[in-house]
Motif scaffolding. Structure first.
Motif, PDB file in Angstrom:
ATOM      1  N   ALA A   8      32.309 -27.714  78.540  1.00  0.00           N
ATOM      2  CA  ALA A   8      31.830 -27.522  78.180  1.00  0.00           C
ATOM      3  C   ALA A   8      30.870 -27.127  80.068  1.00  0.00           C
ATOM      4  O   ALA A   8      30.375 -26.382  80.720  1.00  0.00           O
ATOM      5  CB  ALA A   8      30.154 -27.876  78.013  1.00  0.00           C
ATOM      6  N   LEU A   9      31.616 -28.305  81.414  1.00  0.00           N
ATOM      7  CA  LEU A   9      31.387 -27.998  82.430  1.00  0.00           C
ATOM      8  C   LEU A   9      32.161 -27.075  83.329  1.00  0.00           C
ATOM      9  O   LEU A   9      31.402 -26.356  83.686  1.00  0.00           O
ATOM     10  CB  LEU A   9      31.348 -29.539  82.858  1.00  0.00           C
ATOM     11  CG  LEU A   9      30.268 -30.387  82.564  1.00  0.00           C
ATOM     12  CD1 LEU A   9      31.049 -31.915  83.074  1.00  0.00           C
ATOM     13  CD2 LEU A   9      29.268 -29.883  83.190  1.00  0.00           C
ATOM     14  N   VAL A  42      19.631 -27.054  83.369  1.00  0.00           N
ATOM     15  CA  VAL A  42      19.404 -28.230  81.953  1.00  0.00           C
ATOM     16  C   VAL A  42      20.840 -28.090  81.787  1.00  0.00           C
ATOM     17  O   VAL A  42      20.635 -29.489  81.041  1.00  0.00           O
ATOM     18  CB  VAL A  42      18.296 -27.009  82.220  1.00  0.00           C
ATOM     19  CG1 VAL A  42      18.213 -28.426  80.485  1.00  0.00           C
ATOM     20  CG2 VAL A  42      17.464 -27.269  82.877  1.00  0.00           C
ATOM     21  N   PHE A  43      21.709 -27.135  80.922  1.00  0.00           N
ATOM     22  CA  PHE A  43      22.895 -27.384  80.047  1.00  0.00           C
ATOM     23  C   PHE A  43      24.023 -28.059  81.130  1.00  0.00           C
ATOM     24  O   PHE A  43      24.848 -29.137  80.598  1.00  0.00           O
ATOM     25  CB  PHE A  43      23.602 -26.126  79.745  1.00  0.00           C
ATOM     26  CG  PHE A  43      22.750 -25.339  78.813  1.00  0.00           C
ATOM     27  CD1 PHE A  43      22.306 -26.523  77.516  1.00  0.00           C
ATOM     28  CD2 PHE A  43      21.885 -23.820  79.426  1.00  0.00           C
ATOM     29  CE1 PHE A  43      21.560 -25.471  76.220  1.00  0.00           C
ATOM     30  CE2 PHE A  43      21.297 -23.284  77.896  1.00  0.00           C
ATOM     31  CZ  PHE A  43      21.549 -24.205  76.837  1.00  0.00           C
ATOM     32  N   VAL A  44      23.866 -28.236  82.438  1.00  0.00           N
ATOM     33  CA  VAL A  44      24.940 -29.197  83.034  1.00  0.00           C
ATOM     34  C   VAL A  44      24.171 -30.839  82.850  1.00  0.00           C
ATOM     35  O   VAL A  44      25.551 -31.878  82.482  1.00  0.00           O
ATOM     36  CB  VAL A  44      25.007 -28.988  84.472  1.00  0.00           C
ATOM     37  CG1 VAL A  44      25.045 -29.835  84.964  1.00  0.00           C
ATOM     38  CG2 VAL A  44      26.147 -27.739  84.361  1.00  0.00           C
ATOM     39  N   PHE A  49      24.760 -35.806  80.529  1.00  0.00           N
ATOM     40  CA  PHE A  49      24.141 -37.320  79.660  1.00  0.00           C
ATOM     41  C   PHE A  49      23.490 -36.490  78.082  1.00  0.00           C
ATOM     42  O   PHE A  49      22.266 -35.878  77.754  1.00  0.00           O
ATOM     43  CB  PHE A  49      23.507 -36.985  80.504  1.00  0.00           C
ATOM     44  CG  PHE A  49      23.444 -37.509  81.367  1.00  0.00           C
ATOM     45  CD1 PHE A  49      24.088 -39.300  82.369  1.00  0.00           C
ATOM     46  CD2 PHE A  49      22.949 -36.942  83.007  1.00  0.00           C
ATOM     47  CE1 PHE A  49      24.649 -38.798  83.321  1.00  0.00           C
ATOM     48  CE2 PHE A  49      23.587 -37.285  84.169  1.00  0.00           C
ATOM     49  CZ  PHE A  49      24.100 -38.227  84.384  1.00  0.00           C
ATOM     50  N   PRO A  50      24.221 -36.036  76.936  1.00  0.00           N
ATOM     51  CA  PRO A  50      23.927 -35.341  76.357  1.00  0.00           C
ATOM     52  C   PRO A  50      23.741 -36.404  75.445  1.00  0.00           C
ATOM     53  O   PRO A  50      22.225 -36.378  74.636  1.00  0.00           O
ATOM     54  CB  PRO A  50      25.349 -35.038  75.008  1.00  0.00           C
ATOM     55  CG  PRO A  50      26.501 -35.978  76.312  1.00  0.00           C
ATOM     56  CD  PRO A  50      25.989 -36.537  77.418  1.00  0.00           C
ATOM     57  N   ILE A  51      23.892 -37.670  75.034  1.00  0.00           N
ATOM     58  CA  ILE A  51      22.459 -39.060  73.994  1.00  0.00           C
ATOM     59  C   ILE A  51      22.056 -39.109  75.165  1.00  0.00           C
ATOM     60  O   ILE A  51      20.657 -39.566  74.395  1.00  0.00           O
ATOM     61  CB  ILE A  51      23.529 -40.054  74.042  1.00  0.00           C
ATOM     62  CG1 ILE A  51      25.045 -39.573  73.229  1.00  0.00           C
ATOM     63  CG2 ILE A  51      22.653 -41.498  73.637  1.00  0.00           C
ATOM     64  CD1 ILE A  51      25.869 -40.652  73.437  1.00  0.00           C
ATOM     65  N   GLN A  52      21.556 -39.554  76.315  1.00  0.00           N
ATOM     66  CA  GLN A  52      19.914 -39.765  76.819  1.00  0.00           C
ATOM     67  C   GLN A  52      20.036 -38.563  76.522  1.00  0.00           C
ATOM     68  O   GLN A  52      18.125 -38.675  76.226  1.00  0.00           O
ATOM     69  CB  GLN A  52      20.675 -39.993  78.270  1.00  0.00           C
ATOM     70  CG  GLN A  52      21.253 -41.206  78.502  1.00  0.00           C
ATOM     71  CD  GLN A  52      23.464 -41.466  78.655  1.00  0.00           C
ATOM     72  OE1 GLN A  52      23.015 -39.992  77.833  1.00  0.00           O
ATOM     73  NE2 GLN A  52      23.575 -41.903  79.342  1.00  0.00           N
ATOM     74  N   VAL A  53      20.082 -37.071  76.932  1.00  0.00           N
ATOM     75  CA  VAL A  53      19.089 -36.136  76.746  1.00  0.00           C
ATOM     76  C   VAL A  53      18.407 -36.337  74.983  1.00  0.00           C
ATOM     77  O   VAL A  53      17.179 -35.541  75.321  1.00  0.00           O
ATOM     78  CB  VAL A  53      19.571 -35.164  77.488  1.00  0.00           C
ATOM     79  CG1 VAL A  53      18.388 -33.803  77.293  1.00  0.00           C
ATOM     80  CG2 VAL A  53      19.790 -34.899  78.838  1.00  0.00           C
TER      81      VAL A  53
END
Length: 127
Positions: A8-9, A42-44, A49-53
């Motif tokens: 993704a990055l 925002v996607f970065v 931080f997928p879980i935190q977001v």
């Protein structure tokens, strides 16, 4: 870091590079450039931080699971993008219609001038 995050990055880095090239090349105005840059950033953050977001969005929206919250936000974002595209397409169609009308009017005027010149030439040839 998971493989999905790394991929993704990489994709987002490519999109930022392409965004910069399109803006530098004049194919993108500054408002669209800023909008897309903010969206990509925002996607970065979501990729890093997928879980935190997802937990923060879940708590903010009052949903049961974080993934549900991300889907809701994604659907809303996609709706906004589709609506924006609809407005741009509608504006472009209106501009095309207006240009077509102007071209048709000018073509008719040119044809009338040509007929007048042809008649003038015929009259001069008779004398």
């Amino acid at each position: 870091m998971y493989a999905a995050q790394a991929i993704a990055l990489l994709v987002l880095a490519y999109l930022l590079l392409r965004l910069y090239r399109d803006y530098s090349g004049g194919r993108l105005d500054w408002q669209s450039g800023i909008s897309w840059a903010i969206l990509i950033l925002v996607f970065v953050v979501v990729a890093i931080f997928p879980i935190q977001v997802s937990q923060a969005v879940k708590d903010l929206l009052g949903l049961g699971r974080g993934l549900d919250a991300l889907f809701v936000v994604s659907i809303g974002l996609l709706f906004f993008i589709v609506f924006d595209l609809y407005l741009k397409i509608d504006r472009t169609e209106r501009e095309i219609t207006e240009l077509t009308r102007k071209v048709a009017i000018e073509l008719e005027e040119i044809n009338e001038r040509l007929k007048a010149l042809e008649e003038k030439v015929k009259v001069e040839e008779r004398h």
